[in-house]
Motif scaffolding. Structure first.
Motif, mmCIF file in Angstrom:
data_model
loop_
_atom_site.group_PDB
_atom_site.id
_atom_site.type_symbol
_atom_site.label_atom_id
_atom_site.label_comp_id
_atom_site.label_asym_id
_atom_site.label_seq_id
_atom_site.Cartn_x
_atom_site.Cartn_y
_atom_site.Cartn_z
ATOM 1 N N SER A 86 -24.257 36.204 25.589
ATOM 2 C CA SER A 86 -24.026 35.925 24.174
ATOM 3 C C SER A 86 -23.770 37.235 23.439
ATOM 4 N N PRO A 87 -22.513 37.545 23.092
ATOM 5 C CA PRO A 87 -22.236 38.808 22.415
ATOM 6 C C PRO A 87 -22.901 38.865 21.044
ATOM 7 N N VAL A 88 -23.322 40.053 20.655
ATOM 8 C CA VAL A 88 -23.938 40.251 19.350
ATOM 9 C C VAL A 88 -22.834 40.361 18.301
ATOM 10 N N PRO A 89 -22.906 39.613 17.212
ATOM 11 C CA PRO A 89 -21.854 39.685 16.195
ATOM 12 C C PRO A 89 -21.698 41.108 15.657
ATOM 13 N N THR A 90 -20.475 41.589 15.584
ATOM 14 C CA THR A 90 -20.214 42.922 15.055
ATOM 15 C C THR A 90 -19.565 42.874 13.677
ATOM 16 N N GLU A 91 -19.044 41.714 13.296
ATOM 17 C CA GLU A 91 -18.396 41.624 11.999
ATOM 18 C C GLU A 91 -19.428 41.670 10.875
ATOM 19 N N SER A 92 -18.978 42.006 9.689
ATOM 20 C CA SER A 92 -19.842 42.009 8.518
ATOM 21 C C SER A 92 -19.031 41.512 7.336
ATOM 22 N N ARG A 211 -28.937 52.785 23.824
ATOM 23 C CA ARG A 211 -29.613 52.763 22.531
ATOM 24 C C ARG A 211 -29.681 51.311 22.079
ATOM 25 N N ILE A 212 -30.862 50.866 21.717
ATOM 26 C CA ILE A 212 -31.056 49.444 21.444
ATOM 27 C C ILE A 212 -30.183 48.957 20.297
ATOM 28 N N GLU A 213 -29.968 49.801 19.305
ATOM 29 C CA GLU A 213 -29.195 49.379 18.143
ATOM 30 C C GLU A 213 -27.755 49.033 18.502
ATOM 31 N N THR A 214 -27.201 49.722 19.506
ATOM 32 C CA THR A 214 -25.820 49.439 19.899
ATOM 33 C C THR A 214 -25.705 48.138 20.684
ATOM 34 N N ILE A 215 -26.835 47.622 21.179
ATOM 35 C CA ILE A 215 -26.838 46.393 21.970
ATOM 36 C C ILE A 215 -27.204 45.179 21.123
ATOM 37 N N THR A 216 -28.216 45.319 20.276
ATOM 38 C CA THR A 216 -28.707 44.177 19.502
ATOM 39 C C THR A 216 -28.245 44.181 18.060
ATOM 40 N N GLY A 217 -27.702 45.307 17.579
ATOM 41 C CA GLY A 217 -27.552 45.462 16.143
ATOM 42 C C GLY A 217 -28.890 45.798 15.529
ATOM 43 N N ALA A 218 -28.918 46.059 14.244
ATOM 44 C CA ALA A 218 -30.167 46.470 13.596
ATOM 45 C C ALA A 218 -30.213 45.959 12.163
ATOM 46 N N GLU A 219 -31.432 45.703 11.719
ATOM 47 C CA GLU A 219 -31.654 45.354 10.322
ATOM 48 C C GLU A 219 -31.682 46.642 9.482
ATOM 49 N N THR A 269 -47.718 36.240 15.043
ATOM 50 C CA THR A 269 -46.620 36.538 14.127
ATOM 51 C C THR A 269 -46.770 37.886 13.438
ATOM 52 N N SER A 270 -47.873 38.592 13.659
ATOM 53 C CA SER A 270 -48.036 39.925 13.083
ATOM 54 C C SER A 270 -46.833 40.794 13.385
ATOM 55 N N GLY A 271 -46.421 41.569 12.400
ATOM 56 C CA GLY A 271 -45.287 42.464 12.574
ATOM 57 C C GLY A 271 -43.957 41.821 12.284
ATOM 58 N N GLY A 272 -43.953 40.490 12.096
ATOM 59 C CA GLY A 272 -42.698 39.795 11.815
ATOM 60 C C GLY A 272 -42.111 40.229 10.487
ATOM 61 N N PRO A 273 -40.777 40.302 10.379
ATOM 62 C CA PRO A 273 -40.157 40.855 9.182
ATOM 63 C C PRO A 273 -40.048 39.874 8.029
ATOM 64 N N MET A 274 -40.197 40.415 6.816
ATOM 65 C CA MET A 274 -39.740 39.758 5.602
ATOM 66 C C MET A 274 -38.316 40.245 5.397
ATOM 67 N N LEU A 275 -37.352 39.345 5.593
ATOM 68 C CA LEU A 275 -35.945 39.726 5.676
ATOM 69 C C LEU A 275 -35.188 39.163 4.481
ATOM 70 N N THR A 276 -34.475 40.040 3.770
ATOM 71 C CA THR A 276 -33.688 39.604 2.622
ATOM 72 C C THR A 276 -32.263 40.117 2.765
ATOM 73 N N GLU A 277 -31.389 39.726 1.857
ATOM 74 C CA GLU A 277 -29.989 40.159 1.846
ATOM 75 C C GLU A 277 -29.338 39.954 3.223
ATOM 76 N N GLY A 283 -25.878 37.580 10.628
ATOM 77 C CA GLY A 283 -27.283 37.182 10.651
ATOM 78 C C GLY A 283 -28.264 38.306 10.412
ATOM 79 N N ARG A 284 -27.767 39.519 10.170
ATOM 80 C CA ARG A 284 -28.670 40.642 9.950
ATOM 81 C C ARG A 284 -28.913 40.853 8.460
#
Length: 328
Positions: A86-92, A211-219, A269-277, A283-284
């Motif tokens: 499953s490729p990680v979306p690269t578009e924004s 580098r993990i960011e190049t594989i999964t993307g990053a918030e 669930t500790s450490g789970g993100p509060m994600l906005t924008e 999906g990031r």
């Protein structure tokens, strides 16, 4: 009440009955004994170097190699192109996903996303089990993850830990990543101050220079933001193999704590993100908090986070600029 890590840690905080002075003395002795071996945090003492008084730790690379090999059942994973079909979306886009409050305000299963995953205990000779949640965040080294400090430091820095981004149904679609550096605020080390219940982890995938960011993307990560923001809260319950989520508007519990009202975020669930924008194209989004802080996470109805103000920003700056080789 700490509800967000394993039952080993949560149980002392969940008991509601006071039986008497004799029982209290016995309980203190039991807790002291557990703390001496790191059982209160659910982690064994860590192997490696660093300076706890300054809030950082460098896990033993050989231990990390063992952990990765153990998770994968053989040698560490091959090239990153083999990790997931499953490729990680690269578009924004310039759009922001609307985040109306969930109805009802109860957490429910959601699809796993590449940049958010589970932290796993990988004790030697035992089956791995996930116990906390973490997220990949932007950094110059492209190898940084954020979680709660109480997930990685109890009475000592944690050991036998790996990060599985996108984890679901027992599958690690983007590989097993081990820790190369842990950064927490020294004030968390000193007395578990809930205003500093945040940790940044540098990670690596043994046998590669990925580098993990190049594989999964990053918030993204944001500091000093307004306390009231529509957000999605995400975490991995320790008895489920997929994440749960809920949407609501965050609010200020105090000058140093955020709150998020939604029921159903249990242990794990500790450490789970509060994600906005959140960008609907990929999906990031932007992390403005992680489950932790007051009561080390909250109660059955409300989750909390240490407010991402100047002190957490300084911790992030220290962690993101620390020089650690991804293959070390």
């Amino acid at each position: 009440m700490s509800r967000r890590t394993s039952d080993v840690e949560a149980t002392p905080h969940r008991r509601r009955v006071v039986i008497g002075a004799l029982f209290c003395v016995a309980a203190v002795l039991v807790v002291a004994g557990l703390a001496s071996t790191g059982r209160i945090s659910g982690h064994p003492r860590s192997r490696g170097t660093g300076d706890a008084s300054r809030g950082y730790h460098l896990p033993d690379p050989a231990e990390g190699d063992r952990i990765a090999a153990s998770l994968l059942g053989a040698a560490p994973a091959g090239p990153s192109s083999e990790l997931s079909s499953s490729p990680v979306p690269t578009e924004s886009s310039s759009q922001v996903e609307p985040l109306p409050a969930s109805d009802p305000l109860v957490a429910a299963p959601i699809a796993a996303t590449p940049a958010i995953g589970a932290l796993l205990h990988v004790a030697e000779g035992e089956d791995p089990e996930h116990f906390c949640t973490a997220s990949v965040v932007r950094s110059p080294n492209r190898n940084l993850v954020v979680t709660a400090a109480h997930c990685v430091f109890g009475d000592a820095f944690a050991s036998d830990i790996a990060f599985a981004p996108g984890y679901h149904d027992g599958v690690m679609p983007y590989g097993a990543w081990v820790l190369s550096r842990i950064d927490v605020d020294p004030r968390w080390v000193a007395d578990r101050d809930p205003d500093y219940d945040v940790a940044f982890l540098q990670v690596r995938r043994p046998g590669t220079d990925d580098r993990i960011e190049t594989i999964t993307g990053a918030e993204q990560v944001d500091f000093d933001s307004a306390p009231a923001r529509p957000a999605r809260l995400i975490g991995y319950p320790d008895d489920e193999d997929q994440p749960i989520g809920c949407q609501n508007t965050t609010s200020a519990y105090s000058d140093t704590q955020l709150r998020f009202d939604c029921a159903g975020f249990p242990n794990g669930t500790s450490g789970g993100p509060m994600l906005t924008e959140i960008d609907p194209a990929n999906g990031r989004g932007t992390v403005i908090g992680v489950i932790g802080g007051y009561q080390e996470g909250g109660d059955d109805l409300t989750s909390y986070s240490s407010y991402f103000g100047p002190d957490i920003a300084a911790l992030y700056d220290r962690a993101r600029t620390a020089e650690v080789s991804p293959t070390t």
